[in-house]
Design an enzyme around this catalytic site. Sequence first.
Site, PDB file in Angstrom:
ATOM      1  N   PRO A   1      39.846  40.654  46.879  1.00  0.00           N
ATOM      2  CA  PRO A   1      39.025  39.563  46.326  1.00  0.00           C
ATOM      3  C   PRO A   1      38.785  39.774  44.845  1.00  0.00           C
ATOM      4  CG  PRO A   1      38.147  40.252  48.437  1.00  0.00           C
ATOM      5  CD  PRO A   1      39.242  41.236  48.093  1.00  0.00           C
ATOM      6  N   CYS A   2      38.946  38.692  44.074  1.00  0.00           N
ATOM      7  CA  CYS A   2      38.913  38.808  42.613  1.00  0.00           C
ATOM      8  C   CYS A   2      37.574  38.408  42.003  1.00  0.00           C
ATOM      9  CB  CYS A   2      40.015  37.954  41.995  1.00  0.00           C
ATOM     10  SG  CYS A   2      39.830  36.175  42.339  1.00  0.00           S
ATOM     11  N   GLN A   3      36.644  37.903  42.793  1.00  0.00           N
ATOM     12  CA  GLN A   3      35.408  37.352  42.227  1.00  0.00           C
ATOM     13  C   GLN A   3      34.640  38.325  41.323  1.00  0.00           C
ATOM     14  OE1 GLN A   3      36.371  36.994  45.334  1.00  0.00           O
ATOM     15  NE2 GLN A   3      36.212  34.851  45.962  1.00  0.00           N
TER      16      GLN A   3
END
Length: 347
Positions: free
Chosen positions: A83-85
């Site tokens: 996940p890049c958030q």
Amino acid sequence: MVSKARKPLALDLFSGSGAVTLGLKQAGFNVVGAVDLNPGACETYRANHPDVMLIEEDIRKVSPDAFSSVIPGNLDLLVVCAPCQPFSSQNRRRSPSDARNDLVSTAIPFIERFSPSIVFLENVPGLESSDVFGGFKNWLEDDGYRVSKPMRIDAAELGVPQRRTRMILVAAKGVSLDRAIDIAKSGKKTVKDTIGDLPTPPIGRPPEGHDPLHFARKHSALNILRLQHIPEDGGGRESLPLHLQLACHRRSKKSSFSDTYGRMRWSDVSPTLTTGCTDITRGRFAHPKEHRAITLREAARLQSFPDHYMFKGNAAQVSTQIGNAVPPAMMKAIGVSLKAALFIQGD
């Protein structure tokens, strides 16, 4: 080096709704395993990839040995799309205590167990400057991998009708690193090329037998009026008369969210799609001509999903799955290079 008598084996970590798996299959890989935590994304994954062993669990609780039955020997490719958030430029509430910050390193036990010939990492460019990324890169080098320099790639250069800049890293052991990162670019595909043939969608949930993803959101009368004042084919909110502008927009003409209420342009690629890609208040997600936001079907096409790909969940969940996806066409283009490298002896 892989024998040409078989397809190379791949393991997809943080698999989401299956976009990476789709792209790898299209490139000629045999994806045998995947891990993801999100129930809705996993339901979509299973609907499209029933042949893959999917483990729906927090990866920190998954033993690599769980995949021993489908990976009998060494692995050819391990894909890490965490996940890049936490590292996204759109995340204005970054926290050093975010539990997602070190998810990249959870790939290490899988690398130790299966010794993949290639490790591929994809994420937002912001990850590159993090301590997490630096530590992971150093670990790979200490383990004997040749590691490429982080590369920034725009999906629009790889056949995706969307402007989407990502950072990739490739690590290789026993195969050609140079060939693995020799990714062929393709011609630009426009918004009109991609969604121009779709009919005007119904408003609200479509009737039985209609494309379940091709329906328009029910916009307020005020937002319809705003859209009627925004020029077709790329117009923006700067064209709105003062009485139709939001107070926050009147105060800040050059805000970082200047694309809200904007229209896509037929002759260009779309802007980067996000989880709010069917909401005109979240970006330049209005149809080039019609007074509405793009539909889920249009968003899926702009992410390069084929129409036969099934999405499970409500509209918000599907929008999130589409917005979070790695464009399959991008992954296919990269996968072709990774596969070619597996047939070439490296250093």
